[in-house]
Design a protein around this motif. Structure first.
Motif, PDB file in Angstrom:
ATOM      1  N   SER A 228       0.793  -1.225   0.000  1.00 18.73           N
ATOM      2  CA  SER A 228       0.000   0.000   0.000  1.00 18.73           C
ATOM      3  C   SER A 228       0.827   1.276   0.000  1.00 18.73           C
ATOM      4  O   SER A 228       0.278   2.372  -0.085  1.00 18.73           O
ATOM      5  CB  SER A 228      -0.933   0.020   1.215  1.00 18.73           C
ATOM      6  OG  SER A 228      -0.188  -0.018   2.412  1.00 18.73           O
ATOM      7  N   SER A 229       2.145   1.169   0.088  1.00 27.07           N
ATOM      8  CA  SER A 229       2.970   2.382   0.096  1.00 27.07           C
ATOM      9  C   SER A 229       4.258   2.144  -0.677  1.00 27.07           C
ATOM     10  O   SER A 229       4.780   1.030  -0.718  1.00 27.07           O
ATOM     11  CB  SER A 229       3.292   2.806   1.529  1.00 27.07           C
ATOM     12  OG  SER A 229       3.974   1.775   2.214  1.00 27.07           O
ATOM     13  N   ALA A 230       4.747   3.201  -1.290  1.00 31.11           N
ATOM     14  CA  ALA A 230       5.944   3.109  -2.128  1.00 31.11           C
ATOM     15  C   ALA A 230       7.195   2.925  -1.277  1.00 31.11           C
ATOM     16  O   ALA A 230       7.232   3.270  -0.097  1.00 31.11           O
ATOM     17  CB  ALA A 230       6.075   4.358  -2.986  1.00 31.11           C
ATOM     18  N   THR A 231       8.222   2.382  -1.901  1.00 28.31           N
ATOM     19  CA  THR A 231       9.504   2.189  -1.230  1.00 28.31           C
ATOM     20  C   THR A 231      10.196   3.527  -1.011  1.00 28.31           C
ATOM     21  O   THR A 231      10.210   4.385  -1.899  1.00 28.31           O
ATOM     22  CB  THR A 231      10.411   1.288  -2.076  1.00 28.31           C
ATOM     23  OG1 THR A 231       9.761   0.029  -2.271  1.00 28.31           O
ATOM     24  CG2 THR A 231      11.757   1.066  -1.413  1.00 28.31           C
ATOM     25  N   ALA A 232      10.765   3.720   0.173  1.00 31.72           N
ATOM     26  CA  ALA A 232      11.515   4.944   0.461  1.00 31.72           C
ATOM     27  C   ALA A 232      12.730   5.014  -0.463  1.00 31.72           C
ATOM     28  O   ALA A 232      13.389   3.992  -0.710  1.00 31.72           O
ATOM     29  CB  ALA A 232      11.956   4.956   1.917  1.00 31.72           C
ATOM     30  N   PRO A 233      13.041   6.204  -1.000  1.00 31.58           N
ATOM     31  CA  PRO A 233      14.164   6.322  -1.947  1.00 31.58           C
ATOM     32  C   PRO A 233      15.481   5.742  -1.432  1.00 31.58           C
ATOM     33  O   PRO A 233      16.262   5.192  -2.209  1.00 31.58           O
ATOM     34  CB  PRO A 233      14.265   7.834  -2.165  1.00 31.58           C
ATOM     35  CG  PRO A 233      12.873   8.331  -1.953  1.00 31.58           C
ATOM     36  CD  PRO A 233      12.320   7.484  -0.843  1.00 31.58           C
ATOM     37  N   GLY A 234      15.711   5.827  -0.141  1.00 34.20           N
ATOM     38  CA  GLY A 234      16.952   5.296   0.410  1.00 34.20           C
ATOM     39  C   GLY A 234      17.106   3.798   0.229  1.00 34.20           C
ATOM     40  O   GLY A 234      18.219   3.270   0.295  1.00 34.20           O
ATOM     41  N   ARG A 235      15.995   3.109  -0.043  1.00 28.09           N
ATOM     42  CA  ARG A 235      16.039   1.653  -0.224  1.00 28.09           C
ATOM     43  C   ARG A 235      16.099   1.247  -1.690  1.00 28.09           C
ATOM     44  O   ARG A 235      16.082   0.048  -2.004  1.00 28.09           O
ATOM     45  CB  ARG A 235      14.824   1.003   0.437  1.00 28.09           C
ATOM     46  CG  ARG A 235      14.803   1.071   1.949  1.00 28.09           C
ATOM     47  CD  ARG A 235      13.913  -0.022   2.528  1.00 28.09           C
ATOM     48  NE  ARG A 235      14.412  -1.360   2.212  1.00 28.09           N
ATOM     49  CZ  ARG A 235      13.818  -2.216   1.384  1.00 28.09           C
ATOM     50  NH1 ARG A 235      12.700  -1.874   0.749  1.00 28.09           N
ATOM     51  NH2 ARG A 235      14.327  -3.411   1.160  1.00 28.09           N
ATOM     52  N   TYR A 236      16.153   2.208  -2.611  1.00 32.57           N
ATOM     53  CA  TYR A 236      16.206   1.870  -4.033  1.00 32.57           C
ATOM     54  C   TYR A 236      17.358   0.927  -4.377  1.00 32.57           C
ATOM     55  O   TYR A 236      17.148  -0.072  -5.075  1.00 32.57           O
ATOM     56  CB  TYR A 236      16.304   3.130  -4.885  1.00 32.57           C
ATOM     57  CG  TYR A 236      15.034   3.946  -4.988  1.00 32.57           C
ATOM     58  CD1 TYR A 236      13.824   3.476  -4.491  1.00 32.57           C
ATOM     59  CD2 TYR A 236      15.040   5.203  -5.588  1.00 32.57           C
ATOM     60  CE1 TYR A 236      12.669   4.232  -4.578  1.00 32.57           C
ATOM     61  CE2 TYR A 236      13.886   5.962  -5.683  1.00 32.57           C
ATOM     62  CZ  TYR A 236      12.704   5.480  -5.180  1.00 32.57           C
ATOM     63  OH  TYR A 236      11.569   6.230  -5.283  1.00 32.57           O
ATOM     64  N   PRO A 237      18.601   1.206  -3.934  1.00 37.02           N
ATOM     65  CA  PRO A 237      19.708   0.303  -4.304  1.00 37.02           C
ATOM     66  C   PRO A 237      19.461  -1.133  -3.854  1.00 37.02           C
ATOM     67  O   PRO A 237      19.684  -2.082  -4.621  1.00 37.02           O
ATOM     68  CB  PRO A 237      20.922   0.922  -3.606  1.00 37.02           C
ATOM     69  CG  PRO A 237      20.570   2.379  -3.466  1.00 37.02           C
ATOM     70  CD  PRO A 237      19.098   2.385  -3.189  1.00 37.02           C
ATOM     71  N   ALA A 238      18.997  -1.315  -2.622  1.00 34.77           N
ATOM     72  CA  ALA A 238      18.738  -2.665  -2.115  1.00 34.77           C
ATOM     73  C   ALA A 238      17.590  -3.318  -2.883  1.00 34.77           C
ATOM     74  O   ALA A 238      17.633  -4.515  -3.179  1.00 34.77           O
ATOM     75  CB  ALA A 238      18.411  -2.604  -0.622  1.00 34.77           C
ATOM     76  N   LEU A 239      16.581  -2.533  -3.230  1.00 31.64           N
ATOM     77  CA  LEU A 239      15.432  -3.068  -3.962  1.00 31.64           C
ATOM     78  C   LEU A 239      15.848  -3.552  -5.349  1.00 31.64           C
ATOM     79  O   LEU A 239      15.449  -4.632  -5.799  1.00 31.64           O
ATOM     80  CB  LEU A 239      14.348  -2.004  -4.082  1.00 31.64           C
ATOM     81  CG  LEU A 239      12.991  -2.462  -4.621  1.00 31.64           C
ATOM     82  CD1 LEU A 239      12.309  -3.386  -3.614  1.00 31.64           C
ATOM     83  CD2 LEU A 239      12.103  -1.258  -4.913  1.00 31.64           C
ATOM     84  N   VAL A 240      16.657  -2.749  -6.033  1.00 31.00           N
ATOM     85  CA  VAL A 240      17.134  -3.124  -7.367  1.00 31.00           C
ATOM     86  C   VAL A 240      18.036  -4.351  -7.284  1.00 31.00           C
ATOM     87  O   VAL A 240      17.921  -5.277  -8.108  1.00 31.00           O
ATOM     88  CB  VAL A 240      17.876  -1.945  -8.025  1.00 31.00           C
ATOM     89  CG1 VAL A 240      18.606  -2.407  -9.287  1.00 31.00           C
ATOM     90  CG2 VAL A 240      16.903  -0.822  -8.360  1.00 31.00           C
ATOM     91  N   GLN A 241      18.929  -4.384  -6.309  1.00 27.02           N
ATOM     92  CA  GLN A 241      19.835  -5.529  -6.166  1.00 27.02           C
ATOM     93  C   GLN A 241      19.047  -6.813  -5.913  1.00 27.02           C
ATOM     94  O   GLN A 241      19.330  -7.860  -6.513  1.00 27.02           O
ATOM     95  CB  GLN A 241      20.810  -5.284  -5.023  1.00 27.02           C
ATOM     96  CG  GLN A 241      21.813  -6.421  -4.827  1.00 27.02           C
ATOM     97  CD  GLN A 241      22.763  -6.163  -3.668  1.00 27.02           C
ATOM     98  OE1 GLN A 241      22.488  -5.340  -2.796  1.00 27.02           O
ATOM     99  NE2 GLN A 241      23.877  -6.860  -3.656  1.00 27.02           N
ATOM    100  N   GLU A 242      18.051  -6.743  -5.037  1.00 23.89           N
ATOM    101  CA  GLU A 242      17.233  -7.914  -4.733  1.00 23.89           C
ATOM    102  C   GLU A 242      16.486  -8.398  -5.974  1.00 23.89           C
ATOM    103  O   GLU A 242      16.443  -9.605  -6.258  1.00 23.89           O
ATOM    104  CB  GLU A 242      16.233  -7.564  -3.632  1.00 23.89           C
ATOM    105  CG  GLU A 242      15.284  -8.693  -3.278  1.00 23.89           C
ATOM    106  CD  GLU A 242      14.146  -8.223  -2.399  1.00 23.89           C
ATOM    107  OE1 GLU A 242      13.827  -8.954  -1.451  1.00 23.89           O
ATOM    108  OE2 GLU A 242      13.569  -7.147  -2.660  1.00 23.89           O
ATOM    109  N   ALA A 243      15.906  -7.454  -6.727  1.00 27.79           N
ATOM    110  CA  ALA A 243      15.165  -7.820  -7.938  1.00 27.79           C
ATOM    111  C   ALA A 243      16.091  -8.424  -8.986  1.00 27.79           C
ATOM    112  O   ALA A 243      15.733  -9.398  -9.659  1.00 27.79           O
ATOM    113  CB  ALA A 243      14.453  -6.591  -8.501  1.00 27.79           C
ATOM    114  N   ALA A 244      17.300  -7.853  -9.142  1.00 25.20           N
ATOM    115  CA  ALA A 244      18.258  -8.370 -10.120  1.00 25.20           C
ATOM    116  C   ALA A 244      18.716  -9.775  -9.757  1.00 25.20           C
ATOM    117  O   ALA A 244      18.869 -10.643 -10.633  1.00 25.20           O
ATOM    118  CB  ALA A 244      19.458  -7.428 -10.225  1.00 25.20           C
ATOM    119  N   GLN A 245      18.935 -10.025  -8.485  1.00 31.37           N
ATOM    120  CA  GLN A 245      19.338 -11.360  -8.047  1.00 31.37           C
ATOM    121  C   GLN A 245      18.234 -12.381  -8.310  1.00 31.37           C
ATOM    122  O   GLN A 245      18.500 -13.509  -8.723  1.00 31.37           O
ATOM    123  CB  GLN A 245      19.694 -11.337  -6.563  1.00 31.37           C
ATOM    124  CG  GLN A 245      20.987 -10.598  -6.251  1.00 31.37           C
ATOM    125  CD  GLN A 245      21.248 -10.458  -4.760  1.00 31.37           C
ATOM    126  OE1 GLN A 245      20.345 -10.672  -3.944  1.00 31.37           O
ATOM    127  NE2 GLN A 245      22.466 -10.096  -4.393  1.00 31.37           N
TER     128      GLN A 245
END
Length: 258
Positions: A228-245
């Motif tokens: 229900s809520s967007a990811t905080a910008p500070g977590r973008y790198p971790a989010l992208v890394q997790e998705a790429a893995q």
């Protein structure tokens, strides 16, 4: 003077006006603050900030692939750069099928990778708890989104051709735990058995994330959580890394040029 000010504020209409202006100012401050944090996060990742029209040939179609609803939309901004999986974009998706604690439409963050258009289209999502408890079947096809628009001048409906195949429900082989917890649809059920590797199934079983979706449609492989809520910008790198893995566990054959 103070008394006259207090008397003025005691007027209900004036008080309402002051509160309304304060709310608007606070909302603008929050948006600007979030925009600055987002810009800083994207810059630290080496990502460019694009408009959705610059990032996608058809932003409306991208939104409808995530959720086929006319009110669904992706954010005006799209971060674009490189990840371990190649060309990558990140953006927020908004829909009106639910609201957050403040009564606003639900919004979550999507990570998408450009892949070969010829790779098999598919969607993977977790089985809902209610489906499991009631043993409800979920074997319906996933059809391309209905993108018809009405022209008020000609009084006709326009139905553009969409180069997307029908997705049929697939029974994955060799992993009972995965089959019990996840649903899979694909444009090519036979090819999907190769795409959905044992490593990918094991990773999804370990995650056991009821909100997780992985979908490949057209030129994009998208990874997101239906929250229900967007990811905080500070977590973008971790989010992208997790998705790429996670994406790297799939066997798509040929990747996009990124």
């Amino acid at each position: 003077m103070h008394a006259s000010l207090f008397h003025g504020l005691s007027n209900p209409l004036l008080l309402f006006g002051v509160l309304f202006v304060a709310i608007i100012a606070f909302s603008a401050f929050r948006r600007n603050s979030e925009s600055r944090r987002r810009a800083a996060a994207l810059q630290s990742m080496g990502y460019a900030r694009l408009t959705r029209q610059q990032a996608f040939d058809n932003p409306k179609l991208i939104a409808r692939l995530i959720f086929d609803n006319a009110a669904a939309s992706i954010s005006d901004w799209v971060g674009k750069g490189q990840s371990a999986f190649g060309e990558t974009v990140i953006f927020d998706f908004t829909h009106d099928m639910g609201v957050d604690s403040a009564g606003r439409p639900s919004r979550f963050t999507v990570v998408a990778f450009r892949v070969a258009h010829a790779a098999v289209d598919f969607e993977i999502s977790h089985v809902l708890l209610l489906e499991r408890l009631l043993h409800l079947p979920n074997e319906g096809d996933i059809v391309p989104p209905h993108m018809a628009t009405y022209d008020r001048h000609s009084h006709q409906w326009t139905r553009p051709e969409i180069d997307l195949p029908l997705l049929k429900c697939v029974a994955p082989d060799g992993n009972p735990a995965f089959a019990q917890n996840y649903r899979v649809w694909s444009s090519d059920p036979v090819a999907m058995q190769r795409v959905l590797t044992r490593a990918m199934m094991d990773a999804l079983v370990r995650a056991n994330d009821v909100n997780l979706h992985v979908a490949k449609r057209g030129d994009w492989l998208m990874v997101y959580r239906w929250v229900s809520s967007a990811t905080a910008p500070g977590r973008y790198p971790a989010l992208v890394q997790e998705a790429a893995q996670l994406a790297a566990q799939l066997d798509l054959g040929v990747r996009g040029s990124g």
